[in-house]
Design an enzyme around this catalytic site. Structure first.
Site, PDB file in Angstrom:
ATOM      1  N   ARG A  35      -1.371   0.961 -11.644  1.00 20.75           N
ATOM      2  CA  ARG A  35      -2.798   1.236 -11.440  1.00 20.75           C
ATOM      3  C   ARG A  35      -3.045   2.582 -10.761  1.00 20.75           C
ATOM      4  NH1 ARG A  35      -3.569  -4.664  -8.884  1.00 20.75           N
ATOM      5  NH2 ARG A  35      -1.305  -4.371  -8.660  1.00 20.75           N
ATOM      6  N   GLN A  66      16.127  -3.575  -7.821  1.00 16.93           N
ATOM      7  CA  GLN A  66      15.557  -4.433  -8.871  1.00 16.93           C
ATOM      8  C   GLN A  66      15.419  -3.557 -10.123  1.00 16.93           C
ATOM      9  OE1 GLN A  66      11.392  -5.411  -8.509  1.00 16.93           O
ATOM     10  NE2 GLN A  66      11.627  -7.391  -9.512  1.00 16.93           N
ATOM     11  N   ASN A 103       3.644  45.897  21.460  1.00 19.17           N
ATOM     12  CA  ASN A 103       2.415  45.995  20.686  1.00 19.17           C
ATOM     13  C   ASN A 103       2.748  46.382  19.241  1.00 19.17           C
ATOM     14  OD1 ASN A 103      -0.707  46.277  20.883  1.00 19.17           O
ATOM     15  ND2 ASN A 103       0.037  47.938  19.595  1.00 19.17           N
TER      16      ASN A 103
HETATM   17  C1  UD1 Z   1       0.278  -9.174  -4.548  1.00 21.10           C
HETATM   18  C2  UD1 Z   1       0.240 -10.722  -4.484  1.00 21.10           C
HETATM   19  C3  UD1 Z   1      -1.176 -11.145  -4.149  1.00 21.10           C
HETATM   20  C4  UD1 Z   1      -1.606 -10.541  -2.828  1.00 21.10           C
HETATM   21  C5  UD1 Z   1      -1.463  -9.020  -2.870  1.00 21.10           C
HETATM   22  C6  UD1 Z   1      -1.660  -8.454  -1.465  1.00 21.10           C
HETATM   23  C7  UD1 Z   1       1.910 -11.612  -6.054  1.00 21.10           C
HETATM   24  C8  UD1 Z   1       2.160 -12.171  -7.387  1.00 21.10           C
HETATM   25  N1  UD1 Z   1       0.655 -11.263  -5.760  1.00 21.10           N
HETATM   26  O1  UD1 Z   1      -0.558  -8.777  -5.630  1.00 21.10           O
HETATM   27  O2  UD1 Z   1      -1.243 -12.564  -4.045  1.00 21.10           O
HETATM   28  O3  UD1 Z   1      -2.947 -10.905  -2.536  1.00 21.10           O
HETATM   29  O4  UD1 Z   1      -0.148  -8.638  -3.306  1.00 21.10           O
HETATM   30  O5  UD1 Z   1      -1.721  -7.061  -1.484  1.00 21.10           O
HETATM   31  O6  UD1 Z   1       2.839 -11.510  -5.272  1.00 21.10           O
HETATM   32  N2  UD1 Z   1       6.886  -5.229  -6.549  1.00 21.10           N
HETATM   33  C9  UD1 Z   1       8.262  -5.163  -6.758  1.00 21.10           C
HETATM   34  N3  UD1 Z   1       8.792  -5.668  -7.889  1.00 21.10           N
HETATM   35  C10 UD1 Z   1       8.040  -6.280  -8.836  1.00 21.10           C
HETATM   36  C11 UD1 Z   1       6.647  -6.361  -8.632  1.00 21.10           C
HETATM   37  C12 UD1 Z   1       6.107  -5.841  -7.477  1.00 21.10           C
HETATM   38  O7  UD1 Z   1       8.987  -4.630  -5.912  1.00 21.10           O
HETATM   39  O8  UD1 Z   1       8.629  -6.733  -9.839  1.00 21.10           O
HETATM   40  C13 UD1 Z   1       6.332  -4.674  -5.320  1.00 21.10           C
HETATM   41  C14 UD1 Z   1       5.337  -3.552  -5.575  1.00 21.10           C
HETATM   42  O9  UD1 Z   1       5.984  -2.301  -5.560  1.00 21.10           O
HETATM   43  C15 UD1 Z   1       4.349  -3.696  -4.407  1.00 21.10           C
HETATM   44  C16 UD1 Z   1       4.452  -5.170  -4.028  1.00 21.10           C
HETATM   45  O10 UD1 Z   1       5.609  -5.686  -4.663  1.00 21.10           O
HETATM   46  O11 UD1 Z   1       4.723  -2.904  -3.312  1.00 21.10           O
HETATM   47  C17 UD1 Z   1       3.237  -5.963  -4.481  1.00 21.10           C
HETATM   48  O12 UD1 Z   1       3.062  -5.795  -5.892  1.00 21.10           O
HETATM   49  P1  UD1 Z   1       1.640  -5.506  -6.523  1.00 21.10           P
HETATM   50  O13 UD1 Z   1       1.810  -5.299  -7.976  1.00 21.10           O
HETATM   51  O14 UD1 Z   1       0.915  -4.488  -5.754  1.00 21.10           O
HETATM   52  O15 UD1 Z   1       0.961  -6.939  -6.283  1.00 21.10           O
HETATM   53  P2  UD1 Z   1      -0.577  -7.293  -6.256  1.00 21.10           P
HETATM   54  O16 UD1 Z   1      -1.063  -7.412  -7.634  1.00 21.10           O
HETATM   55  O17 UD1 Z   1      -1.294  -6.391  -5.354  1.00 21.10           O
HETATM   56 CA    CA Z   2      -0.764  -4.587  -4.194  1.00 19.63          CA
END
Ligand code: UD1
Ligand code: CA
Length: 460
Positions: free
Chosen positions: A15, A73, A377
């Protein structure tokens, strides 16, 4: 009993719609993930920090260096899968692990500390940190039963219309007993609209096996703000900027138009400092008391002494000692070390050089790779010629030296104490103590030249 933190930072940050991995984005010139690590360390609740990395992992590793361990990962299959890849690094089954997303830069150490206390005091198997927000769009919603106990977290995309009206949200911070964490994760599937392994499903899984699950409610919801796009990043940065400025103003730092002033998280500013609009002070900079900084000034990784006045200028990786004035339009960089009571004025650049006390370069000068004494200076337009296109050379200038306007000092060169260099000179030889050096073409006046030339052409 060992306690761990796992930071989830493998995601691309789709995003954000840009190249840099999301958790590396800076707020006030410091990467988002660096705030998280710093706050975990300051919470004194954790023995070991593990960052889960994947997308452009080297960028995150360059930021965090040796401060954390890394789990990779390879494919971003969801937040539950991300935690799973850290399994081999969680070696003490007796301990607890706090899991945090890498995109919540406003979190502070107290939240982590208090959540840990709640977790231990109430003997929870899992503690989830929740909060309430005005606009819960995008967050996982907290579903509670009639008695108020946590039932499930439902992701925004999976939530029904009525679940979307819930404004209590999942912050993404969980504390879980190591002994049960990985067994529970292995039971999570990706049977959902995004085909991802959601960490949020851990609640229902542990509920089903009668584990003790509780929540820790965070009052200051802004601390849990997740940064998913560049607009959210700007809102988080603005919040952080105002919090830092507010704290400083209450400590006796005056700010004119504080919403235009950016002070980094690690900057130290003493009392009786005045900061004028459009000023950035970042990195590990220190501003000592009585200084006046700005307007339109950038100071990064630098030390500014007492009562220094610095306006419309750039100061990077440099030190300015007390009572000196810098600017307007000066540029100090790469280890400039300016003495006390100096004047570094209009359009003067100083690089990798030091000056003694009471030295002046008031206008249009370049001082590079030089060691300059006290009471020197620099006339307008004087230049240390430090570079021959291949190598850089040193200029040494003693005390009480007067350098006239438009002087070139071709380095390597030494100008000894108490000497005088005539304006317009280009020097390529050392100047001994107490001398006048003059190295310019002599002036010839051809008297009555204009008239003679005119008469000559009239007779043609
Ligand atoms: C996530 C939570 C949501 C919460 C929100 C808070 C889940 C499914 N959802 O949503 O309930 O309200 O955070 O901010 O957990 N990441 C990885 N590997 C992956 C996917 C994500 O390392 O495979 C990391 C991302 O880099 C990020 C964090 O996990 O730093 C959260 O992922 P993001 O995609 O931002 O989750 P949200 O949709 O915000
Ligand atoms: Ca997030």
């Amino acid at each position: 009993m060992k306690k761990y933190a796992i930071i989830l930072a493998a995601g691309k940050g789709t995003r954000m719609k840009t190249e840099l991995p999301k958790c590396a984005y800076p707020l006030l010139r410091k990467p988002m993930i660096a705030y998280i690590v710093e706050n975990i360390v300051n919470s004194h609740s954790v023995d070991e920090i593990i960052a889960v990395i994947g997308h452009k992992k080297q960028v995150i590793m360059d930021i965090l260096g040796e401060h954390v361990k890394y789990a990779v990962q390879e494919e971003q299959l969801g937040t539950a899968h991300a935690v799973m890849v850290a399994e081999s690094l969680i070696t003490d089954p007796e301990g607890d692990t706090v899991i945090l997303p890498g995109d919540m830069p406003l979190i502070d150490s107290c939240v982590i500390e208090k959540a840990f206390h709640e977790h231990q005091d109430r003997r929870h198997d899992l503690t989830l940190v929740t909060t309430k927000v005005d606009d819960p769009e995008g967050y996982g919603r907290i579903v509670r039963n009639d008695s108020g106990y946590l039932e499930a977290i439902i992701e925004h995309v999976e939530a029904s219309y009525s679940q979307r009206t819930i404004n209590e949200i999942n912050t993404g911070i969980y504390i879980v007993k190591n002994a049960i964490l990985f067994d529970a994760l292995k039971k999570i599937d990706n049977n959902n609209s995004r085909k991802e392994f959601y960490l949020t499903d851990i609640i229902q899984i542990l509920k089903g096996s009668n584990h003790v699950i509780g929540t820790y409610y965070l009052r200051e919801s802004y601390k849990a703000m997740g940064v998913n796009d560049l607009y959210a990043l700007s809102i988080a940065e603005q919040k952080l900027r105002l919090l830092i400025n507010q704290k400083l103003m209450l400590k006796g730092v005056a700010m004119i138009n504080p919403e235009t002033i950016t002070i980094g998280h690690n900057v130290i500013i003493e009392e009786n400092v005045i900061i004028h609009p459009n000023t950035y002070i970042t990195g590990n900079s220190v501003i000592h008391k009585g200084a006046q900084i700005g307007p339109n000034t950038e100071i990064h990784e630098s030390i500014i002494g007492e009562n220094v006045v610095c306006k419309h200028s750039l100061v990077y990786n440099s030190t300015v000692h007390k009572h000196t004035t810098v600017g307007p339009f000066a540029h100090l960089r790469d280890g400039a070390n300016i003495g006390e009571n100096n004047r570094i004025g209009n359009f003067v650049e100083v690089k990798k050089s030091s000056t003694g006390n009471h030295t002046k370069a008031s206008h249009l000068a370049y001082i590079g790779d030089a060691t300059v004494g006290k009471n020197v200076n620099f006339g307008c337009g004087s230049i240390t010629v430090n570079y021959d296109g291949k190598n850089k050379y040193q200029t040494l200038i003693g005390d009480d030296v007067f350098i006239g306007c438009n002087v070139n000092l071709i380095a390597p060169i030494r100008v000894e104490d108490n000497s005088l260099i005539a304006a317009g000179s280009t020097l390529n030889k050392n100047v001994p103590k107490g001398s006048l050096a003059i190295a310019r073409a002599y002036q010839v006046n051809k008297e009555d030249y204009i008239n003679r030339k005119k008469n000559h052409s009239d007779h043609e």
